[in-house]
Design a protein around this motif. Structure first.
Motif, PDB file in Angstrom:
ATOM      1  N   GLY A  93     -11.008 102.838  -7.131  1.00  0.00           N
ATOM      2  CA  GLY A  93     -10.523 103.229  -8.333  1.00  0.00           C
ATOM      3  C   GLY A  93      -9.508 102.597  -8.598  1.00  0.00           C
ATOM      4  O   GLY A  93      -9.126 102.370 -10.092  1.00  0.00           O
ATOM      5  N   LEU A  94      -8.410 102.308  -7.871  1.00  0.00           N
ATOM      6  CA  LEU A  94      -7.267 101.531  -8.451  1.00  0.00           C
ATOM      7  C   LEU A  94      -7.584 100.024  -8.613  1.00  0.00           C
ATOM      8  O   LEU A  94      -6.951  99.685  -9.738  1.00  0.00           O
ATOM      9  CB  LEU A  94      -6.140 101.839  -7.368  1.00  0.00           C
ATOM     10  N   ILE A  95      -8.368  99.336  -7.801  1.00  0.00           N
ATOM     11  CA  ILE A  95      -8.731  98.056  -8.303  1.00  0.00           C
ATOM     12  C   ILE A  95      -9.434  98.236  -9.544  1.00  0.00           C
ATOM     13  O   ILE A  95      -9.287  97.361 -10.569  1.00  0.00           O
ATOM     14  CB  ILE A  95      -9.650  97.680  -7.153  1.00  0.00           C
ATOM     15  N   SER A  96     -10.509  99.019 -10.057  1.00  0.00           N
ATOM     16  CA  SER A  96     -10.888  99.184 -11.235  1.00  0.00           C
ATOM     17  C   SER A  96     -10.054  99.219 -12.172  1.00  0.00           C
ATOM     18  O   SER A  96     -10.308  98.891 -13.470  1.00  0.00           O
ATOM     19  CB  SER A  96     -12.312  99.940 -11.201  1.00  0.00           C
ATOM     20  N   SER A  97      -9.134  99.926 -12.129  1.00  0.00           N
ATOM     21  CA  SER A  97      -7.807 100.500 -13.037  1.00  0.00           C
ATOM     22  C   SER A  97      -7.366  99.006 -13.435  1.00  0.00           C
ATOM     23  O   SER A  97      -6.746  99.044 -14.651  1.00  0.00           O
ATOM     24  CB  SER A  97      -7.031 101.387 -12.811  1.00  0.00           C
ATOM     25  N   VAL A  98      -7.178  98.152 -12.604  1.00  0.00           N
ATOM     26  CA  VAL A  98      -6.275  96.832 -13.033  1.00  0.00           C
ATOM     27  C   VAL A  98      -7.536  95.822 -13.206  1.00  0.00           C
ATOM     28  O   VAL A  98      -6.878  94.473 -13.965  1.00  0.00           O
ATOM     29  CB  VAL A  98      -5.329  96.606 -12.079  1.00  0.00           C
ATOM     30  N   ARG A  99      -8.658  95.714 -13.200  1.00  0.00           N
ATOM     31  CA  ARG A  99      -9.422  94.722 -13.440  1.00  0.00           C
ATOM     32  C   ARG A  99      -9.261  94.049 -14.668  1.00  0.00           C
ATOM     33  O   ARG A  99      -9.335  92.731 -14.603  1.00  0.00           O
ATOM     34  CB  ARG A  99     -10.736  95.184 -13.120  1.00  0.00           C
ATOM     35  N   GLU A 100      -9.037  94.726 -15.648  1.00  0.00           N
ATOM     36  CA  GLU A 100      -9.050  94.100 -16.966  1.00  0.00           C
ATOM     37  C   GLU A 100      -7.979  93.447 -17.157  1.00  0.00           C
ATOM     38  O   GLU A 100      -7.771  92.337 -17.688  1.00  0.00           O
ATOM     39  CB  GLU A 100      -9.104  95.361 -18.196  1.00  0.00           C
ATOM     40  N   ASP A 101      -6.766  94.000 -16.593  1.00  0.00           N
ATOM     41  CA  ASP A 101      -5.316  93.168 -16.611  1.00  0.00           C
ATOM     42  C   ASP A 101      -5.540  92.022 -16.003  1.00  0.00           C
ATOM     43  O   ASP A 101      -4.893  90.732 -16.004  1.00  0.00           O
ATOM     44  CB  ASP A 101      -4.179  94.113 -16.026  1.00  0.00           C
ATOM     45  N   VAL A 102      -6.134  92.005 -14.809  1.00  0.00           N
ATOM     46  CA  VAL A 102      -6.217  90.818 -13.777  1.00  0.00           C
ATOM     47  C   VAL A 102      -7.199  89.718 -14.830  1.00  0.00           C
ATOM     48  O   VAL A 102      -6.618  88.447 -14.636  1.00  0.00           O
ATOM     49  CB  VAL A 102      -7.204  91.110 -12.499  1.00  0.00           C
ATOM     50  N   GLY A 103      -8.092  90.366 -15.206  1.00  0.00           N
ATOM     51  CA  GLY A 103      -8.762  89.202 -16.229  1.00  0.00           C
ATOM     52  C   GLY A 103      -7.816  88.445 -17.229  1.00  0.00           C
ATOM     53  O   GLY A 103      -7.924  87.140 -17.507  1.00  0.00           O
ATOM     54  N   LYS A 104      -7.123  89.355 -17.886  1.00  0.00           N
ATOM     55  CA  LYS A 104      -6.198  88.859 -18.968  1.00  0.00           C
ATOM     56  C   LYS A 104      -5.066  88.044 -18.246  1.00  0.00           C
ATOM     57  O   LYS A 104      -4.627  87.108 -19.241  1.00  0.00           O
ATOM     58  CB  LYS A 104      -5.257  90.323 -19.554  1.00  0.00           C
ATOM     59  N   ALA A 105      -4.642  88.360 -17.046  1.00  0.00           N
ATOM     60  CA  ALA A 105      -3.670  87.235 -16.504  1.00  0.00           C
ATOM     61  C   ALA A 105      -4.240  85.982 -16.197  1.00  0.00           C
ATOM     62  O   ALA A 105      -3.576  85.187 -15.428  1.00  0.00           O
ATOM     63  CB  ALA A 105      -3.174  88.033 -15.160  1.00  0.00           C
TER      64      ALA A 105
END
Length: 160
Positions: A93-105
């Motif tokens: 759940g935590l990983i999915s919550s930051v997945r979008e920000d990881v892609g933006k980075a």
């Protein structure tokens, strides 16, 4: 480090406000134990990593109900994370919550990269303040048993 009434907590609250950081503090109740402390730490890490909020974690010597709490704090100071804090399903759940920000980075969105991004974000947003009293042998013993309290902190002495 300073005796009771020297302003450790008040100055921490003022500094957190001035730095535009939130303040996180545990609330002790009857029966408060390591399991409840771990739940509070999960809430803290949700604020830090999932919500991306800069937060000061204020922990006083009065909060040390069990010495095991200091082992967790020592891990936070040494690595920025508490080992085995989250179960695998919680991690997902935590990983999915930051997945979008990881892609933006511009980072490849693997599970491991997302988890490392989450941990790095937590480290960047976390400021730990340990407000301890030098009276008695407790501080000396705790510093000896938990070296992260000395090696990974800056110690400010508050004199009355």
């Amino acid at each position: 480090v300073g005796v009771g009434g020297s302003g450790k907590q008040s100055l921490t609250r003022l500094a957190a406000f001035a730095a535009e950081c939130g303040l996180f503090e545990i609330t002790l109740a009857r029966g408060y134990n390591e399991a409840l402390f771990r739940e509070d730490l999960k809430r803290l890490y949700d604020l830090l990593g999932k919500d991306n909020k800069k937060t000061v974690f204020l922990f006083t010597d009065a909060h040390v109900v069990e010495e095991g709490f200091l082992e967790l704090i020592n891990n936070m100071l040494a690595s920025g994370m508490v080992p085995a804090l989250h179960a695998e399903d919680e991690k997902d759940g935590l990983i999915s919550s930051v997945r979008e920000d990881v892609g933006k980075a511009g980072i490849v969105e693997t599970k491991e990269n997302c988890w490392n991004f989450f941990i790095d974000r937590c480290r960047d947003n976390l400021h730990v303040v340990l407000a301890m009293s030098p009276v008695g042998d407790n501080l000396r013993t705790r510093c000896r048993n938990f070296p992260g309290m000395v090696n990974n902190t800056t110690i400010d002495w508050f004199t009355p």
